[in-house]
Design a protein around this motif. Structure first.
Motif, PDB file in Angstrom:
ATOM      1  N   CYS A 204       0.838  -1.207   0.000  1.00  0.00           N
ATOM      2  CA  CYS A 204       0.000   0.000   0.000  1.00  0.00           C
ATOM      3  C   CYS A 204       0.871   1.254   0.000  1.00  0.00           C
ATOM      4  N   LYS A 205       0.423   2.244  -0.733  1.00  0.00           N
ATOM      5  CA  LYS A 205       1.135   3.518  -0.766  1.00  0.00           C
ATOM      6  C   LYS A 205       0.866   4.328   0.500  1.00  0.00           C
ATOM      7  N   ASN A 206      -0.371   4.261   1.007  1.00  0.00           N
ATOM      8  CA  ASN A 206      -0.768   5.108   2.130  1.00  0.00           C
ATOM      9  C   ASN A 206      -0.971   4.291   3.403  1.00  0.00           C
ATOM     10  N   GLN A 207      -0.459   4.806   4.500  1.00  0.00           N
ATOM     11  CA  GLN A 207      -0.617   4.155   5.795  1.00  0.00           C
ATOM     12  C   GLN A 207      -2.112   4.071   6.156  1.00  0.00           C
ATOM     13  N   SER A 209      -4.284   2.024   4.770  1.00  0.00           N
ATOM     14  CA  SER A 209      -5.071   1.426   3.687  1.00  0.00           C
ATOM     15  C   SER A 209      -5.120  -0.091   3.845  1.00  0.00           C
ATOM     16  N   ILE A 211      -6.270  -3.237   1.277  1.00  0.00           N
ATOM     17  CA  ILE A 211      -6.710  -3.557  -0.078  1.00  0.00           C
ATOM     18  C   ILE A 211      -6.718  -5.067  -0.266  1.00  0.00           C
ATOM     19  N   GLN A 262      -1.763  -4.349   3.399  1.00  0.00           N
ATOM     20  CA  GLN A 262      -1.920  -3.156   4.211  1.00  0.00           C
ATOM     21  C   GLN A 262      -0.592  -2.519   4.609  1.00  0.00           C
ATOM     22  N   THR A 264       2.941  -0.594   4.109  1.00  0.00           N
ATOM     23  CA  THR A 264       3.503   0.375   3.177  1.00  0.00           C
ATOM     24  C   THR A 264       4.978   0.096   2.897  1.00  0.00           C
ATOM     25  N   TRP A 293     -11.819  -2.399  -4.128  1.00  0.00           N
ATOM     26  CA  TRP A 293     -12.331  -1.033  -4.126  1.00  0.00           C
ATOM     27  C   TRP A 293     -12.686  -0.530  -5.520  1.00  0.00           C
TER      28      TRP A 293
END
Length: 324
Positions: A204-207, A209, A211, A262, A264, A293
């Motif tokens: 994941c790019k963002n803390q 998240s 997916i 999840q 990063t 998503w």
């Protein structure tokens, strides 16, 4: 090595008349490993629930110590076609259970019978593939189809016949044929992977998240020079594929495994099996991803990655892993 003890597939010992001899067949089976690949079956040993298909043929060489390719593929007996062997870790002493195709009774062992010492000269050859598939008519004609649910992803493997492997220096002087004489007969089978594997890593790019992966599709671009083979007939004597179906895409569904990302910093890797293939040009194959998503429909962009020649060093090879 995994020791497979094969004895008679009938409930009592077979008898072949005066002078008949019978030998228990013991197979040492392992899985070849390399620095780059262990495929979907990870490791060099068969685990609980893994299956193997066995054929017993008449050997085709007069010299018991001379390895030779088979051509006639004459079965030792009608029941010795596509025997199913399943691994059972609960029995450490004898961890394999066998059954004839179309039967329900399980057996622990197999004996090979020599009708008479005087008349049985050609010996026997044991050949194998994995995993076992119902209805396989010959060791050279194993149907397969790639794609579908990830839990059903099949890692095709093959093992050279016990009567031939000139590439193994340590086999020099080995008695290749099996001639039942009342003593246990050992056969070593080393299974090799027939397919190539893609390991596709996600993070994941963002803390914060979370997916979940839904599917991965491998597509040929329009005008692709590289075929995309999704089914065919597998030859477990040499690992080759014939009657291939060349299609525009190959898709695996991962909702049954719940691959969730999840972190990063750390990648989570998802496997995907494909047929070995020379890769012709940058972008001939495109990986497309569907996540929980995402929405679908007109105008919706699908995350994708175009595979480059440099990613795969010229092509996808059997038993190799390609990491993205």
């Amino acid at each position: 090595y995994v020791a497979i003890a094969l004895v008679s597939l009938v409930s009592c010992v077979k008898t072949g008349g005066e002078g008949a001899l019978e030998s228990p067949l013991v197979i040492d089976a392992d899985i070849a490993a390399s620095a780059s690949s262990k495929a979907i079956i990870t490791g060099t040993a068969f685990q609980d629930g893994h299956t193997v298909g066995l054929f017993v043929y008449h050997s085709e060489t007069a010299d018991v110590n001379s390895p030779a390719e088979m051509s006639g593929f004459s079965l030792y007996g009608a029941r010795y076609r596509n025997i199913r062997a399943a691994h059972n870790t609960k029995d450490a002493a004898n961890p394999w259970r066998f059954r004839f195709e179309g039967a329900t009774t399980l057996f622990e062992n197999i004996y090979l019978l020599n009708p008479t010492v005087a008349t049985f000269e050609e010996g026997l050859a044991v050949v194998a593939y994995a995993p076992w598939i119902e209805g396989v008519p010959s060791i050279k004609e194993i149907p397969f189809t790639l794609g579908g649910k990830s839990e059903e992803m099949t890692d095709l493997m093959w093992a050279r016949q016990n009567t031939h492997d000139k590439t193994v220096a340590s086999d020099a002087g080995v008695n290749y044929k099996i001639v039942p004489d009342g003593n246990a007969k050992n056969v070593k089978l080393t299974f090799r992977h027939a397919l190539a594997r893609l390991d596709i890593g996600f993070r994941c790019k963002n803390q914060g998240s979370v997916i979940t992966l839904s599917s991965i599709k491998l597509k040929k671009k329009d005008g692709s020079q590289t075929p995309l083979l999704v089914s065919g007939t597998f030859n477990a004597m040499d690992g080759t594929i014939s009657n291939p179906a060349n299609q525009s895409s190959l898709q695996y569904d991962y909702t049954d495994k719940s691959y969730t990302f999840q972190s990063t910093t750390d990648y989570t890797y998802v496997p995907m099996l494909i047929c070995p293939q020379e890769y012709k040009a940058d972008g001939d194959y495109i990986l497309e991803f569907q996540f929980n998503w995402q929405t679908t429909g007109e105008g919706v962009q699908t995350p994708k990655y175009e595979i480059k020649l440099s990613d795969v060093n010229g092509g996808f090879k059997a038993g190799e892993v390609y990491t993205f």
